[in-house]
Design a protein around this motif. Structure first.
Motif, short mmCIF file in Angstrom:
data_model
loop_
_atom_site.label_atom_id
_atom_site.label_comp_id
_atom_site.label_asym_id
_atom_site.label_seq_id
_atom_site.Cartn_x
_atom_site.Cartn_y
_atom_site.Cartn_z
N PHE A 66 -4.02 5.19 1.88
CA PHE A 66 -4.65 5.53 0.19
C PHE A 66 -6.08 5.94 0.59
CE2 PHE A 66 -4.31 2.32 -3.42
CZ PHE A 66 -4.31 3.38 -4.09
N ALA A 67 -6.76 5.07 1.31
CA ALA A 67 -8.34 5.32 0.96
C ALA A 67 -8.57 6.41 1.68
CB ALA A 67 -8.74 4.02 2.03
N TYR A 112 0.47 -1.31 -0.37
CA TYR A 112 -0.01 0.15 0.22
C TYR A 112 0.43 1.57 0.49
CZ TYR A 112 -4.16 -2.64 0.03
OH TYR A 112 -5.25 -3.11 0.31
N GLU A 152 1.15 1.71 -3.90
CA GLU A 152 0.69 1.93 -4.40
C GLU A 152 -0.02 3.52 -3.90
OE1 GLU A 152 -2.54 0.23 -4.65
OE2 GLU A 152 -1.96 -1.55 -4.82
N LEU A 153 0.23 4.58 -2.36
CA LEU A 153 -0.33 5.41 -2.15
C LEU A 153 1.03 6.21 -2.71
CD1 LEU A 153 -1.05 7.55 -1.05
CD2 LEU A 153 -0.03 6.80 1.05
N PHE A 183 -0.42 6.85 -6.83
CA PHE A 183 -1.37 7.17 -6.51
C PHE A 183 -1.17 8.64 -6.73
CE2 PHE A 183 -5.02 9.92 -4.77
CZ PHE A 183 -6.42 9.80 -5.45
N VAL A 220 -5.88 4.56 -8.77
CA VAL A 220 -6.43 3.96 -7.31
C VAL A 220 -6.31 2.96 -7.65
CG1 VAL A 220 -8.85 5.45 -7.65
CG2 VAL A 220 -8.94 3.54 -8.32
N ILE A 272 -7.90 8.33 -1.32
CA ILE A 272 -9.41 8.59 -3.38
C ILE A 272 -10.18 9.25 -2.51
CG2 ILE A 272 -10.28 6.71 -4.49
CD1 ILE A 272 -7.90 4.73 -3.30
N ASN A 290 -7.67 -0.04 -0.43
CA ASN A 290 -8.49 1.55 -1.08
C ASN A 290 -9.33 2.25 -1.14
OD1 ASN A 290 -10.20 -0.09 -2.63
ND2 ASN A 290 -8.17 0.09 -4.24
N ALA A 343 -2.90 1.67 4.09
CA ALA A 343 -4.00 1.38 2.94
C ALA A 343 -4.63 2.44 3.90
CB ALA A 343 -4.56 -0.46 3.55
#
Length: 238
Positions: A118-119, A43, A46-47, A50, A56, A122, A91, A115
């Protein structure tokens, strides 16, 4: 985004379904996928991606699976202010789509702080500001974690089953925590690619009854057909 993204570690049910084999607990092998460290790193990447690109990332089990669950919830005429908990929110896209569908009392927890960051990022981009997103270990929930009328799991039970650290014990902690945070008569929706319907019913036989199996796409391999994903609805009982 892909329409059929499968989480890593889903090969067990796909292979067994294709070969018409029964599944057994001893077939599970411990995996890095069952560790918090793996998901923290994933994560974090992924962050950063993003922030760099605005992407996303993947939706576990794909958009079709997510839409199927949302459609089912809407078909049950569930009040929009029903308290819903997303276990292992990742996410947070599932909750964001629920919010867009009009649901207003949505909580997502994940034991990975990356995570949750990240969520939140978004959700802010999508201008969905009503979500309650927090870092929490579902196996050891803090005392003030509210009770919910609906709990949703999209692969989290799969992940803890791959833990190299006493997976059977962690599965029991999961069931106990679920029974504690879900109100009597509340609904539990679980999506799994590593457990069959029969195995999940057995896992949750104490304190829960299965109400319904949601349809999932079938695949064919070598003349055999089967389902690579199982989606069940349980009801909490005393």
């Amino acid at each position: 985004m892909e329409d059929a993204v499968q989480p890593h570690g889903c090969e067990r049910q796909e292979k067994a379904a294709a070969e018409s084999l029964p599944l057994a607990n001893e077939e599970f092998q411990p995996s890095e996928l069952g560790t918090k460290q793996y998901w923290d790193r994933a994560y974090e990447r992924e962050l950063q991606f993003f922030h760099d690109s605005g992407d996303v990332g993947d939706i576990w089990f794909g958009e079709e699976s997510m839409d199927r669950q949302i459609t089912w919830l809407e078909s049950q005429k569930i009040p929009k202010d029903t308290a819903l908990l997303d276990i292992g929110t990742g996410n947070g896209v599932f909750l964001i789509e629920l919010a867009k569908a009009g649901f207003t009392n949505l909580t997502g927890i994940d034991d990975s702080s990356s995570a949750v960051k990240f969520a939140k990022a978004i959700a802010e981009k999508e201008e969905v500001l009503s979500l309650k997103l927090q870092v929490a270990d579902f196996l050891h929930p803090f005392p003030n974690l509210s009770q919910y009328e609906i709990c949703v799991d999209k692969g989290t039970f799969d992940v803890i089953s791959l833990s190299p650290d006493h997976p059977a014990e962690r599965q029991n902690f999961y069931r106990q925590s679920l029974h504690r945070v879900l109100k009597n008569g509340g609904l539990f929706l679980i999506t799994s690619c590593n457990w069959t319907k029969e195995e999940l019913v057995n896992h949750f036989r104490e304190g829960f009854e299965m109400l319904q199996e949601l349809p999932t796409p079938k695949f064919q391999f070598g003349g055999k057909s089967g389902n690579s994903v199982t989606v069940l609805v349980f009801k909490r009982k005393e």
